[in-house]
Design a protein around this motif. Structure first.
Motif, PDB file in Angstrom:
ATOM      1  N   ASP A  60       3.563 -18.606  -7.246  1.00 29.16           N
ATOM      2  CA  ASP A  60       2.554 -17.770  -6.598  1.00 29.16           C
ATOM      3  C   ASP A  60       2.764 -16.296  -6.946  1.00 29.16           C
ATOM      4  OD1 ASP A  60       0.368 -17.247  -4.746  1.00 29.16           O
ATOM      5  OD2 ASP A  60       1.903 -16.494  -3.362  1.00 29.16           O
ATOM      6  N   VAL A  61       4.009 -15.848  -6.898  1.00 30.49           N
ATOM      7  CA  VAL A  61       4.315 -14.459  -7.248  1.00 30.49           C
ATOM      8  C   VAL A  61       4.058 -14.206  -8.729  1.00 30.49           C
ATOM      9  CG1 VAL A  61       6.173 -12.736  -7.412  1.00 30.49           C
ATOM     10  CG2 VAL A  61       5.968 -14.168  -5.365  1.00 30.49           C
ATOM     11  N   TYR A  62       4.385 -15.180  -9.558  1.00 30.84           N
ATOM     12  CA  TYR A  62       4.169 -15.060 -11.003  1.00 30.84           C
ATOM     13  C   TYR A  62       2.692 -14.804 -11.328  1.00 30.84           C
ATOM     14  CZ  TYR A  62       3.622 -16.536 -15.876  1.00 30.84           C
ATOM     15  OH  TYR A  62       3.280 -16.600 -17.202  1.00 30.84           O
ATOM     16  N   LYS A  63       1.785 -15.410 -10.570  1.00 24.92           N
ATOM     17  CA  LYS A  63       0.351 -15.240 -10.830  1.00 24.92           C
ATOM     18  C   LYS A  63      -0.134 -13.826 -10.518  1.00 24.92           C
ATOM     19  CE  LYS A  63      -0.865 -18.714  -8.239  1.00 24.92           C
ATOM     20  NZ  LYS A  63      -1.715 -19.686  -7.527  1.00 24.92           N
ATOM     21  N   GLY A  64       0.622 -13.078  -9.714  1.00 16.88           N
ATOM     22  CA  GLY A  64       0.292 -11.678  -9.471  1.00 16.88           C
ATOM     23  C   GLY A  64      -0.726 -11.421  -8.385  1.00 16.88           C
ATOM     24  N   GLN A  65      -1.031 -12.430  -7.561  1.00 12.88           N
ATOM     25  CA  GLN A  65      -2.001 -12.236  -6.482  1.00 12.88           C
ATOM     26  C   GLN A  65      -1.451 -12.767  -5.159  1.00 12.88           C
ATOM     27  OE1 GLN A  65      -4.935 -10.524  -6.899  1.00 12.88           O
ATOM     28  NE2 GLN A  65      -4.162 -10.177  -8.975  1.00 12.88           N
ATOM     29  N   ALA A  66      -0.146 -12.647  -4.977  1.00 14.94           N
ATOM     30  CA  ALA A  66       0.494 -13.200  -3.784  1.00 14.94           C
ATOM     31  C   ALA A  66      -0.016 -12.555  -2.497  1.00 14.94           C
ATOM     32  CB  ALA A  66       2.011 -13.041  -3.879  1.00 14.94           C
ATOM     33  N   HIS A  67      -0.472 -11.305  -2.566  1.00 14.27           N
ATOM     34  CA  HIS A  67      -1.002 -10.641  -1.362  1.00 14.27           C
ATOM     35  C   HIS A  67      -2.273 -11.316  -0.879  1.00 14.27           C
ATOM     36  CE1 HIS A  67      -2.749  -8.878  -4.932  1.00 14.27           C
ATOM     37  NE2 HIS A  67      -3.676  -8.246  -4.242  1.00 14.27           N
ATOM     38  N   GLN A  68      -3.134 -11.734  -1.820  1.00 16.94           N
ATOM     39  CA  GLN A  68      -4.358 -12.438  -1.434  1.00 16.94           C
ATOM     40  C   GLN A  68      -4.040 -13.847  -0.938  1.00 16.94           C
ATOM     41  OE1 GLN A  68      -7.042 -10.921  -1.072  1.00 16.94           O
ATOM     42  NE2 GLN A  68      -6.879  -9.103  -2.366  1.00 16.94           N
ATOM     43  N   THR A  69      -3.062 -14.489  -1.574  1.00 14.70           N
ATOM     44  CA  THR A  69      -2.627 -15.811  -1.124  1.00 14.70           C
ATOM     45  C   THR A  69      -2.145 -15.742   0.318  1.00 14.70           C
ATOM     46  OG1 THR A  69      -1.915 -16.399  -3.362  1.00 14.70           O
ATOM     47  CG2 THR A  69      -1.055 -17.734  -1.571  1.00 14.70           C
ATOM     48  N   ALA A  70      -1.378 -14.709   0.628  1.00 17.97           N
ATOM     49  CA  ALA A  70      -0.816 -14.563   1.972  1.00 17.97           C
ATOM     50  C   ALA A  70      -1.909 -14.438   3.030  1.00 17.97           C
ATOM     51  CB  ALA A  70       0.108 -13.344   2.014  1.00 17.97           C
ATOM     52  N   LEU A 409      11.359 -20.553  18.407  1.00 12.03           N
ATOM     53  CA  LEU A 409      12.716 -20.144  18.092  1.00 12.03           C
ATOM     54  C   LEU A 409      12.988 -20.402  16.612  1.00 12.03           C
ATOM     55  CD1 LEU A 409      15.463 -19.091  19.046  1.00 12.03           C
ATOM     56  CD2 LEU A 409      16.130 -21.478  19.473  1.00 12.03           C
ATOM     57  N   ILE A 410      13.233 -19.309  15.886  1.00 12.76           N
ATOM     58  CA  ILE A 410      13.538 -19.401  14.459  1.00 12.76           C
ATOM     59  C   ILE A 410      15.060 -19.312  14.306  1.00 12.76           C
ATOM     60  CG2 ILE A 410      13.122 -18.424  12.186  1.00 12.76           C
ATOM     61  CD1 ILE A 410      10.584 -19.404  13.515  1.00 12.76           C
ATOM     62  N   PRO A 411      15.678 -20.294  13.649  1.00 12.58           N
ATOM     63  CA  PRO A 411      17.143 -20.314  13.566  1.00 12.58           C
ATOM     64  C   PRO A 411      17.718 -19.167  12.744  1.00 12.58           C
ATOM     65  CG  PRO A 411      16.193 -22.027  12.189  1.00 12.58           C
ATOM     66  CD  PRO A 411      15.065 -21.461  12.973  1.00 12.58           C
ATOM     67  N   GLU A 412      18.963 -18.810  13.077  1.00 11.84           N
ATOM     68  CA  GLU A 412      19.646 -17.742  12.344  1.00 11.84           C
ATOM     69  C   GLU A 412      19.757 -18.091  10.864  1.00 11.84           C
ATOM     70  OE1 GLU A 412      24.278 -18.155  12.655  1.00 11.84           O
ATOM     71  OE2 GLU A 412      23.427 -18.458  14.672  1.00 11.84           O
ATOM     72  N   GLY A 413      19.700 -17.054  10.041  1.00 13.24           N
ATOM     73  CA  GLY A 413      19.790 -17.263   8.593  1.00 13.24           C
ATOM     74  C   GLY A 413      18.453 -17.466   7.916  1.00 13.24           C
ATOM     75  N   THR A 414      17.425 -17.811   8.685  1.00 13.30           N
ATOM     76  CA  THR A 414      16.091 -17.974   8.105  1.00 13.30           C
ATOM     77  C   THR A 414      15.578 -16.609   7.633  1.00 13.30           C
ATOM     78  OG1 THR A 414      15.641 -19.754   9.681  1.00 13.30           O
ATOM     79  CG2 THR A 414      13.755 -18.822   8.524  1.00 13.30           C
ATOM     80  N   ILE A 415      14.914 -16.590   6.502  1.00 14.69           N
ATOM     81  CA  ILE A 415      14.288 -15.356   6.024  1.00 14.69           C
ATOM     82  C   ILE A 415      12.886 -15.265   6.618  1.00 14.69           C
ATOM     83  CG2 ILE A 415      13.395 -14.120   4.005  1.00 14.69           C
ATOM     84  CD1 ILE A 415      15.642 -15.374   2.374  1.00 14.69           C
ATOM     85  N   VAL A 416      12.628 -14.184   7.318  1.00 12.19           N
ATOM     86  CA  VAL A 416      11.297 -13.945   7.883  1.00 12.19           C
ATOM     87  C   VAL A 416      10.835 -12.566   7.427  1.00 12.19           C
ATOM     88  CG1 VAL A 416      11.697 -15.386   9.919  1.00 12.19           C
ATOM     89  CG2 VAL A 416      12.252 -12.954  10.008  1.00 12.19           C
ATOM     90  N   GLY A 417       9.553 -12.327   7.528  1.00  7.65           N
ATOM     91  CA  GLY A 417       9.043 -11.021   7.150  1.00  7.65           C
ATOM     92  C   GLY A 417       7.537 -10.953   7.264  1.00  7.65           C
ATOM     93  N   ILE A 418       7.034  -9.747   7.141  1.00 10.78           N
ATOM     94  CA  ILE A 418       5.597  -9.503   7.238  1.00 10.78           C
ATOM     95  C   ILE A 418       5.118  -8.873   5.939  1.00 10.78           C
ATOM     96  CG2 ILE A 418       3.790  -8.216   8.455  1.00 10.78           C
ATOM     97  CD1 ILE A 418       5.564  -8.318  10.962  1.00 10.78           C
ATOM     98  N   ASN A 419       4.002  -9.374   5.441  1.00  9.90           N
ATOM     99  CA  ASN A 419       3.338  -8.771   4.296  1.00  9.90           C
ATOM    100  C   ASN A 419       2.322  -7.759   4.832  1.00  9.90           C
ATOM    101  OD1 ASN A 419       1.523  -8.221   2.106  1.00  9.90           O
ATOM    102  ND2 ASN A 419       2.141 -10.127   1.119  1.00  9.90           N
ATOM    103  N   PRO A 420       2.411  -6.470   4.456  1.00 10.86           N
ATOM    104  CA  PRO A 420       1.466  -5.471   4.962  1.00 10.86           C
ATOM    105  C   PRO A 420       0.003  -5.873   4.781  1.00 10.86           C
ATOM    106  CG  PRO A 420       3.244  -4.392   3.805  1.00 10.86           C
ATOM    107  CD  PRO A 420       3.416  -5.867   3.568  1.00 10.86           C
ATOM    108  N   TRP A 421      -0.307  -6.592   3.720  1.00 12.27           N
ATOM    109  CA  TRP A 421      -1.694  -7.003   3.472  1.00 12.27           C
ATOM    110  C   TRP A 421      -2.188  -7.942   4.566  1.00 12.27           C
ATOM    111  CZ3 TRP A 421      -5.107  -5.942  -0.717  1.00 12.27           C
ATOM    112  CH2 TRP A 421      -4.612  -5.017  -1.631  1.00 12.27           C
ATOM    113  N   VAL A 422      -1.309  -8.771   5.080  1.00 14.31           N
ATOM    114  CA  VAL A 422      -1.700  -9.716   6.131  1.00 14.31           C
ATOM    115  C   VAL A 422      -2.007  -8.964   7.423  1.00 14.31           C
ATOM    116  CG1 VAL A 422      -0.896 -11.605   7.596  1.00 14.31           C
ATOM    117  CG2 VAL A 422      -0.433 -11.645   5.142  1.00 14.31           C
TER     118      VAL A 422
END
Length: 521
Positions: A60-70, A409-422
């Motif tokens: 998805d990132v390789y295609k260069g439009q991951a912000h729209q995908t999100a 409840l999201i377990p410790e060690g999980t990667i979470v984050g927010i995309n500004p576009w979303v």
């Protein structure tokens, strides 16, 4: 007994050799199944393949439009979307304080260190790339003062010199071939680079003068971002690729591959010397307020407080990160105004009125712009909302004990984050989010305005908010109204849409414009 032990050992090794491939495949299959049914995140919705492997996200990132995908994924699945076996994208404004809050304990993921320079044969973390909160806090204390708006405005005359040179180059281009298109997007980036040079080194980097990419710095940054955005999805591969610790030893010249670092070292060596009394003496004898001068003076008085390494890291980070993000915002503002003539006219009327009333200098100052051009300010804000520079997840690790996000409840060690576009295209916060409506920032009720501001994360959030935010704001508030004061701008092909490519920063192409010099009434 010895014979029996040797026989058993031989049998074990023989079995291991005979079944090595089947054992390896079995372990791989088990890891795949663990990924899919990972405790705590297995029921979070998302693309089917993404739950099994990181390869979905990498593609998805390789295609260069991951912000729209999100944006599409959150519309389909809701506030929590699983985009990799151990990665959850969050689309809830309430989660901003949880994930990026000062006391939340969420630390940056392995995505970030990929974007650090290599110097003296080892990676050098900067304010952006470091994952260590203590290191970030200590480094930020050393340099934050230079990034304050008060300090930056002491360099405003130097920024104005860039503006004058920028406009003079546009004058040459527009007058030499009237009605010929100009790649305004490229020139806005040249301008952003030279402003960073003035603010950081008290010298332009040469982009406006040459009208091109100086020392391949733009090409270098583009390559670094492309590598980081892709390898960042599988960061465990970095030690085998450009992060291989043997590379600097086997190829000592590899540090010269980074044109940004090379230029930074050249600029530092050319401009500084320290007098015996500890004061900074610039080679040209001038007294300036640029960051290099400030930091070199601190180093001369207290070498432990700010080291040579610190100065190199912070100045090179300015060059690396200070041009792309600002240029993206400048392009967005101009493009959306051109595409919405009624908004463009409203901005130009505001500028002309303030000009006739004698409220604007030439060039326009930051204070004048923010005081007398409120609609202009709303235009800048809306452009950054609609097209934020960052287009991937701002990743963080869930701390020990886990965290409750969006009621789960999201377990410790999980990667979470927010995309500004979303977040900045959320219809619950910004009605009609795909439309360019600067008025929303001026006409909203206090409560609604506060809600919109809380979801506006174009510069990041919390303690890791972009330290260079004020440089961008100063440039935008000064350059855009000055440009519109001088020129009527239209697209060379009015019906053609620009194109975007997301490699961490969402770069635009296609801002080819025709500039016509305005005449004062």
């Amino acid at each position: 007994m010895a014979v029996i032990w040797q026989t058993n050992t031989v049998s074990v090794f023989a079995l291991a050799k005979a079944y090595f491939v089947p054992i390896l495949l079995t372990l791989y299959v088990l890891s795949i199944f663990y990924n899919r049914f990972r405790p705590g995140v297995s029921k979070i919705p998302g693309p089917r393949l993404a739950k099994w492997t990181k390869l979905w996200r990498l593609h998805d990132v390789y295609k260069g439009q991951a912000h729209q995908t999100a944006i599409k994924l959150h519309k389909k699945y809701g506030p929590l979307v699983r985009i990799a076996p151990n990665v959850v994208s969050v689309g809830d404004p309430k989660a901003v304080k949880i994930i990026y809050g000062l006391t939340g304990g969420f630390t940056k993921s392995a995505f970030y260190p990929l974007q650090s320079i290599s110097w003296q044969k080892k990676p050098q973390m900067n304010l952006f790339s470091t994952r260590d909160p203590m290191y970030h806090r200590e480094q930020k204390k050393k340099v934050a003062g230079a990034f304050s708006m008060t300090s930056l405005l002491e360099c405003e005359a130097a920024v104005d010199s860039c503006t004058k040179l920028f406009l003079s180059r546009l004058d040459q281009l527009a007058s030499s071939a009237p009605r010929k298109s100009i790649d305004l997007g490229a020139w806005l980036q040249y301008y952003a680079f030279d402003v960073v040079g003035e603010v950081t080194f008290a010298q332009k980097l040469g982009f406006l003068e040459t009208g091109g990419d100086v020392d391949d710095m733009m090409k270098t940054i583009e390559g670094i971002l492309a590598y980081a955005s892709l390898c960042g999805q599988v960061p465990e591969m970095h030690p085998l690729l450009l992060g291989n610790p043997l590379f600097p030893i086997l190829y000592p010249a590899m540090e010269s591959w980074n044109a940004v670092l090379t230029f930074t070292l050249k600029a530092i060596n050319a401009r500084t010397s320290i007098k015996r009394d500890g004061e900074l003496e610039l080679n040209d004898g001038a007294t300036t307020k640029d960051m290099l001068s400030r930091w070199a003076a601190v180093k001369s008085k207290d070498p432990e407080k700010l080291t040579t390494r610190d100065i190199i890291v912070h100045t090179s980070t300015n060059v690396f990160a200070g041009s792309d993000t600002t240029a993206i915002a400048l392009r967005a503002c101009i493009y959306f105004l051109i595409k919405h003539p009624e908004k463009m006219q409203k901005v130009m009327n505001e500028i002309d009125t303030a000009d006739k009333e004698g409220k604007l200098s030439n060039p326009i100052s930051f204070k004048e712009s923010t005081t007398h051009l409120p609609y202009m300010g709303a235009v800048l804000k809306e452009a950054m909302r609609l097209h934020p520079s960052v287009g991937l997840l701002m990743e963080r690790h869930v701390p020990a004990g886990g965290a409750e996000i969006c009621g789960q409840l999201i377990p410790e060690g999980t990667i979470v984050g927010i995309n500004p576009w979303v977040l900045q295209h959320d219809p619950c916060v910004y009605p009609d989010p795909e439309s360019f409506i600067p008025e929303r920032w001026l006409e909203a009720s206090p409560d609604k305005l506060a809600e919109m501001e809380a979801s506006f994360i174009s510069f990041g959030a919390g303690s890791r908010t972009c330290v260079g935010k004020n440089i961008s704001l100063m440039e935008m508030h000064k350059m855009v109204p000055q440009l519109l004061r001088e020129y009527t701008i239209e697209l060379a092909e009015p019906k053609k849409e620009w194109t975007t490519k997301n490699h961490w920063f969402v770069q635009q192409n296609g801002l080819d414009c025709i500039l016509t010099k305005r005449t004062k009434a």
